[in-house]
Design a protein around this motif. Structure first.
Motif, PDB file in Angstrom:
ATOM      1  N   MET A 108       2.841  14.963   4.774  1.00  0.00           N
ATOM      2  CA  MET A 108       1.722  14.935   3.830  1.00  0.00           C
ATOM      3  C   MET A 108       0.810  13.759   4.183  1.00  0.00           C
ATOM      4  N   PRO A 109      -0.363  13.694   3.563  1.00  0.00           N
ATOM      5  CA  PRO A 109      -1.200  12.502   3.798  1.00  0.00           C
ATOM      6  C   PRO A 109      -0.409  11.250   3.448  1.00  0.00           C
ATOM      7  N   TRP A 110      -0.720  10.156   4.118  1.00  0.00           N
ATOM      8  CA  TRP A 110      -0.022   8.894   3.884  1.00  0.00           C
ATOM      9  C   TRP A 110      -0.104   8.502   2.408  1.00  0.00           C
ATOM     10  N   HIS A 111       1.034   8.158   1.836  1.00  0.00           N
ATOM     11  CA  HIS A 111       1.082   7.758   0.430  1.00  0.00           C
ATOM     12  C   HIS A 111       0.936   6.237   0.328  1.00  0.00           C
ATOM     13  N   VAL A 112      -0.223   5.784  -0.098  1.00  0.00           N
ATOM     14  CA  VAL A 112      -0.453   4.344  -0.243  1.00  0.00           C
ATOM     15  C   VAL A 112       0.338   3.836  -1.444  1.00  0.00           C
ATOM     16  N   ASN A 113       1.051   2.738  -1.240  1.00  0.00           N
ATOM     17  CA  ASN A 113       1.920   2.208  -2.284  1.00  0.00           C
ATOM     18  C   ASN A 113       1.773   0.695  -2.344  1.00  0.00           C
ATOM     19  N   ASN A 114       1.044   0.235  -3.354  1.00  0.00           N
ATOM     20  CA  ASN A 114       0.987  -1.212  -3.584  1.00  0.00           C
ATOM     21  C   ASN A 114       1.488  -1.560  -4.981  1.00  0.00           C
ATOM     22  N   ARG A 144       9.817   2.267 -10.043  1.00  0.00           N
ATOM     23  CA  ARG A 144       9.785   3.295  -8.983  1.00  0.00           C
ATOM     24  C   ARG A 144      10.223   4.641  -9.540  1.00  0.00           C
ATOM     25  N   GLN A 150      10.294   8.055   3.722  1.00  0.00           N
ATOM     26  CA  GLN A 150       8.840   8.087   3.445  1.00  0.00           C
ATOM     27  C   GLN A 150       8.546   8.772   2.122  1.00  0.00           C
ATOM     28  N   PRO A 153       8.221   3.219   2.406  1.00  0.00           N
ATOM     29  CA  PRO A 153       7.637   3.890   3.572  1.00  0.00           C
ATOM     30  C   PRO A 153       8.614   4.178   4.701  1.00  0.00           C
ATOM     31  N   TRP A 154       9.818   3.630   4.633  1.00  0.00           N
ATOM     32  CA  TRP A 154      10.692   3.657   5.803  1.00  0.00           C
ATOM     33  C   TRP A 154      11.443   4.974   5.932  1.00  0.00           C
ATOM     34  N   GLN A 205      13.399   8.043   8.705  1.00  0.00           N
ATOM     35  CA  GLN A 205      13.120   9.251   9.476  1.00  0.00           C
ATOM     36  C   GLN A 205      14.246  10.238   9.214  1.00  0.00           C
ATOM     37  N   VAL A 249      17.216   6.241  22.553  1.00  0.00           N
ATOM     38  CA  VAL A 249      16.201   6.747  21.631  1.00  0.00           C
ATOM     39  C   VAL A 249      15.649   8.124  22.042  1.00  0.00           C
ATOM     40  N   SER A 254       5.349  -2.288   0.408  1.00  0.00           N
ATOM     41  CA  SER A 254       3.959  -1.952   0.058  1.00  0.00           C
ATOM     42  C   SER A 254       3.082  -1.936   1.296  1.00  0.00           C
ATOM     43  N   ASP A 255       1.947  -1.226   1.174  1.00  0.00           N
ATOM     44  CA  ASP A 255       1.001  -1.152   2.281  1.00  0.00           C
ATOM     45  C   ASP A 255       0.489  -2.533   2.671  1.00  0.00           C
ATOM     46  N   GLU A 306      -2.687   6.891   9.610  1.00  0.00           N
ATOM     47  CA  GLU A 306      -3.927   6.831   8.840  1.00  0.00           C
ATOM     48  C   GLU A 306      -4.307   5.407   8.466  1.00  0.00           C
ATOM     49  N   VAL A 311       5.088   2.285  10.388  1.00  0.00           N
ATOM     50  CA  VAL A 311       6.295   3.114  10.224  1.00  0.00           C
ATOM     51  C   VAL A 311       6.309   4.334  11.139  1.00  0.00           C
TER      52      VAL A 311
END
Lengths: 397, 397
Positions: free
Chosen positions: A66-72, A80, A298, A303-304, A306, A373, B324-325, B364, B371
């Motif tokens: 999905m589009p990057w989820h900005v989280n501040n 959370r 993510q 954000p981390w 995989q 890797v 956070s970003d 983005e 990440v």
């Protein structure tokens, strides 16, 4: 189920051989002639290991693709939880689509089984679980998914959740979850009494998130131990994260681990680099069942991550300060056989009669395979090739 | 030096623009017409950041590209040092070949500068440094390498080492290293007095490995502070690892950081997941220069690591518990501008007149770039494209 002749692979980095697969099961190791109808694959001398197992993840949460989820936002656990519950729909985290992406990613990277906690709360009822059930059906034959009915928002602090958990177990969730009976629910006796009663009622295992650290987490563990004894649930309870076991008190931790071993409690670790985590080598010495998991990847929490259990193996290994080949081979064990032990998987492993679920690995040795890797050269599920070079035969939606 | 018109890139994830490069320097941001002779590249809207900086690594140690090095030795620091020194030749760790592999890998993954500690000891004299000098010459225009003359085996416990360090600085090593004056050398006053005298004599900066934890590391830091003051070396000393700053004593760490800020000491961190590491956010608040480094990668010490500063950024970010970003953007800062601040690089950055050393990043936003696991689309050094899609224009030997 499928037949396959897989040539020239090295089981657990041993001598090269062929593996004969009949009807989705391992029929033999050795040298075989292909009969006409049977598909034949060349393993090119790669290591072969049983399918990797993500024994602690959250398929309903990821924003992968999905589009990057900005989280501040502030990094407070309760915040959370509440933010995600109230915003996941609006953000567009469709549980079926997102769990498809997450699970296909895991399969592409060598996993054959997933234990996923799935949120159950009074905002969403069972709708998130239903999304993961759709995914489970859609990915039949690609990867197996077990669902933990998970009260992410709490049990005692969220009236109505108990009834939803009860219904989820009635409808077929395999495991009952729980979360920080002190930290989140503020009522450890309340939550734990209810969880154990529900588990006994439905005959399911328990897998409880325990982020509580130090003495608080140790206290909660002791409450869990008491209820395992009282309910005869030895061997049927898992503690996820178990950060209290990472506390800097060797003797106290030793006593907790003794109880864990005695009651055959399983531990799930994600190797969280910024947390106090259980020592997988110390748990191994004590004979405790230990699995690994990617946890959320993510998502709105962070954000981390995989969808890759070898990436997770690296994190677990580094966090545990492991360096030797023997130790690294054990990390691989944790993210494969260890997870199978926790989930009590039947017919898992590299032996005749076991399910033909495995992954090829790059590298010369098991340790090398953990640190390398490169993408997995080939992944096989039930005797069918389901991924090559990190790409699954099904597309992510 | 090179001319280049780089179209459609987003400086630090901002608005898309073109970057005009004349004679290896940034000549302008905006919209430009190509003149006939000038190479033109399309950045396809990717983020552009200044070249990543590995400000703490060991180019002379890696086994990268060699047969897997099996390691089941005891994990004792002194033992690791002695084993490596006595066996590196026999194992075949040729310093030139291996540093070529290591440095080319870093360049392919977006790095423009390296600060490498290189072992100097009485077994090898300056021969390892000479191997890295060969590599530095071979990779001119691809990646810049600064060498720290590093007494890996100790100073006081290895008579003859002081003379070799003196000679290495005379021959042009840019920085003087040191290591655990208590833990390894058993004589903190002895080692530190000699290091500072040598640094003053040759007019070089100091970058000292300090694995010592807790009160011991804090004590050694205080000895370092005293000598910075006595020798007027404010702003010219770096402490690598600085594990003592990760101790669980908020007030004590605060006092150390105050001194570090006052004396303009730089801190280098690798985010070692199993160690106590400095908080990069706390150091940022205090205005301390902080760089990041890969440290050793796949060497006789341990199996972990890759020649990739974005992989290292992930490790530093996760270990610091950052989510956070805004915090993740700071992690990117640490592995780029932060390293430049530590190394006092001239003309570094994304501004007119700066050297045209940069990397494109996927994602983005800056946080997303940290990440994401995709290869760097393009790396530019002095205005020349030196890598595409994770592959450098020079082959690893």
């Amino acid at each position: 189920m499928h037949d396959l002749l897989l040539r020239n692979v090295r089981p657990m980095a041993g001598e090269s051989c062929d593996i004969l697969i009949r009807n989705g099961k391992i029929a033999g190791f050795g040298t075989f002639e292909a009969d006409g109808a049977m598909p034949v694959e060349d393993g090119q001398g790669a290591i072969i290991a049983p399918g990797l197992i993500d024994a602690h993840t959250h398929l309903d949460k990821t924003t992968w693709g999905m589009p990057w989820h900005v989280n501040n936002r502030a990094a407070i656990l309760r915040g959370r939880i509440d933010f995600e519950r109230e915003n996941r729909k609006q953000i567009g985290i469709d549980p079926h689509r997102q769990s498809m992406r997450h699970a296909i990613g895991l399969a592409a990277n060598g996993a054959s089984h997933i234990r996923s906690h799935v949120d159950i709360d009074t905002t969403h009822g069972l709708s998130l679980v239903e999304g993961i059930w759709q995914t489970r059906d859609a990915l039949k034959g690609i990867i197996d998914i077990e669902i933990v009915a998970f009260p992410q928002s709490g049990v005692m602090v969220m009236p109505g959740t108990v009834e939803l958990l009860d219904e989820a177990l009635r409808q077929g969730c395999e495991v009952l979850g729980g979360i920080d009976p002190c930290g989140i629910d503020r009522d450890p006796k309340g939550q734990l009494d209810i969880l154990f009663a529900l588990a006994v009622k439905h005959g399911v295992d328990i897998d409880i998130h325990l982020h509580e650290t130090g003495d608080l987490g140790a206290f909660t563990m002791e409450l869990i131990f008491e209820r395992i004894r009282a309910n005869g649930m030895e061997g049927r309870v898992a503690i996820s994260h178990a950060f209290a076991l990472g506390m800097n008190d060797y003797l106290r931790v030793g006593k907790l681990i003794d109880e864990i071993a005695r009651l055959d409690v399983a531990i799930l670790t994600t190797g969280a680099p910024s947390a106090t985590v259980p020592s997988i080598m110390r748990l191994k010495e004590a004979g405790v069942r230990v699995g690994g998991g990617c946890d959320g990847i993510q998502d709105t929490w962070g954000p981390w991550g995989q969808p890759d259990m070898l990436d997770r193996a690296k994190i677990i290994g580094m966090k545990n300060g492991l360096r030797s080949d023997i130790e690294l081979a054990h990390v691989l064990h944790v993210v494969s056989q260890g997870g199978a032990d926790v989930m009590r998987l039947k017919d898992y492993g590299l032996a005749i009669g076991c399910n033909a679920d495995f992954t090829l690995l790059t590298g010369e040795t098991l340790a090398h395979a953990v640190v390398d890797v490169a993408p997995r050269p080939m992944v096989v599920k039930g005797g069918r090739v389901v991924a090559r070079q990190g790409k699954a035969i099904v597309e992510m939606p």
